[in-house]
Design an enzyme around this catalytic site. Sequence first.
Site, short mmCIF file in Angstrom:
data_model
loop_
_atom_site.label_atom_id
_atom_site.label_comp_id
_atom_site.label_asym_id
_atom_site.label_seq_id
_atom_site.Cartn_x
_atom_site.Cartn_y
_atom_site.Cartn_z
N LYS A 12 0.84 -1.21 0.00
CA LYS A 12 0.00 0.00 0.00
C LYS A 12 0.88 1.27 0.00
O LYS A 12 1.91 1.30 -0.65
CB LYS A 12 -0.98 -0.03 1.19
CG LYS A 12 -1.78 -1.34 1.22
CD LYS A 12 -2.93 -1.32 2.18
CE LYS A 12 -3.64 -2.67 2.11
NZ LYS A 12 -4.85 -2.72 2.89
N GLU A 101 -9.62 -0.39 -1.69
CA GLU A 101 -9.29 1.01 -1.42
C GLU A 101 -9.40 1.85 -2.68
O GLU A 101 -9.75 3.03 -2.63
CB GLU A 101 -7.89 1.09 -0.77
CG GLU A 101 -7.96 0.63 0.68
CD GLU A 101 -6.76 -0.15 1.17
OE1 GLU A 101 -5.66 0.00 0.61
OE2 GLU A 101 -6.94 -0.94 2.13
N GLU A 169 -11.40 -10.22 -1.22
CA GLU A 169 -11.03 -9.46 -0.03
C GLU A 169 -12.26 -8.78 0.55
O GLU A 169 -12.62 -7.67 0.12
CB GLU A 169 -9.98 -8.40 -0.39
CG GLU A 169 -8.69 -8.98 -0.93
CD GLU A 169 -7.54 -8.00 -0.76
OE1 GLU A 169 -6.59 -8.34 -0.05
OE2 GLU A 169 -7.61 -6.89 -1.31
N GLY A 229 -1.66 -7.49 3.48
CA GLY A 229 -1.34 -6.08 3.65
C GLY A 229 -0.42 -5.90 4.85
O GLY A 229 0.79 -6.08 4.78
P1 PGA Z 1 -4.60 -6.42 5.36
O1 PGA Z 1 -4.77 -5.87 3.86
O2 PGA Z 1 -3.85 -7.72 5.28
O3 PGA Z 1 -3.84 -5.35 6.08
O4 PGA Z 1 -5.98 -6.63 5.89
C1 PGA Z 1 -5.05 -6.73 2.80
C2 PGA Z 1 -5.23 -5.95 1.51
O5 PGA Z 1 -5.81 -4.86 1.53
O6 PGA Z 1 -4.81 -6.39 0.42
#
Ligand code: PGA
Length: 245
Positions: A12, A101, A169, A229
């Site tokens: 990210k 996102e 997800e 993430g």
């Molecule tokens: P996370 O994010 O493992 O922090 O929940 C996963 C992602 O958004 O790909």
Amino acid sequence: MTRRVMVAANWKMHTDAGSARDLASSVLAGLSDELSCEVVLFPPALFVEAVVTLVSGSQSRICSVGGQDLHHEDKGAFTGALAGPQIASTGARWVLVGHSERRHVFGDDDATVGRKLQAAVRAGLTPVLCVGEQLAERDAGESVAVVTRQLEAALDGFPVDQELVVAYEPVWAIGTGRTASPELAQEMHSALRAALGGRDVRILYGGSVKPANAAELMGQPDIDGVLVGGASLQADSFLQIIRAA
Ligand code: PGA
């Protein structure tokens, strides 16, 4: 049919020029070609080329690199945006498309996601198409309908023989520490597999994947890997997840 397990890291908007290199180097130092899974790193776009260079230098045969998003046009006056051919020119192989996102913070709708998927293919990048329902949609019993709609809209006109990875997800599980249970994830993956018809596609699970839950999730018959993430930002925890695969 055996589908090779993929363990992917979505960094990210984290890391900087130095820490992105350090993180990639630490992950690469912990990989061995004996591992049967495939590892993909998705650094911030600015650091993709540096990470590609480190991966090439390590001669790892299981690791490759991707971008986190792309613009649906191949070039033009789109200040601040990145085109598929630009990402591909760094040596990246993959690109995330439709991450929650992007959908919910930046407003990418189903049509935009579909155009980005086509743009990825034109650039020679393999897309990792992310789908997932929000909490209100789950509570309303609409989870399967939502992800099926996202999948079908994105794949409209997408060549059947084109390599594709899908990531399920659930939005309520991303960055919240609240992971989908393996049973719930399996149920959703199985529904997605059915909606994909005969396509030979790997389906990853993403949403609060941690070393403690990775093995059980990846033990489900329709879960072909994970998109990580938060837990991918420390080499140790990401390597533990890779070993769990
Ligand atoms: P996370 O994010 O493992 O922090 O929940 C996963 C992602 O958004 O790909």
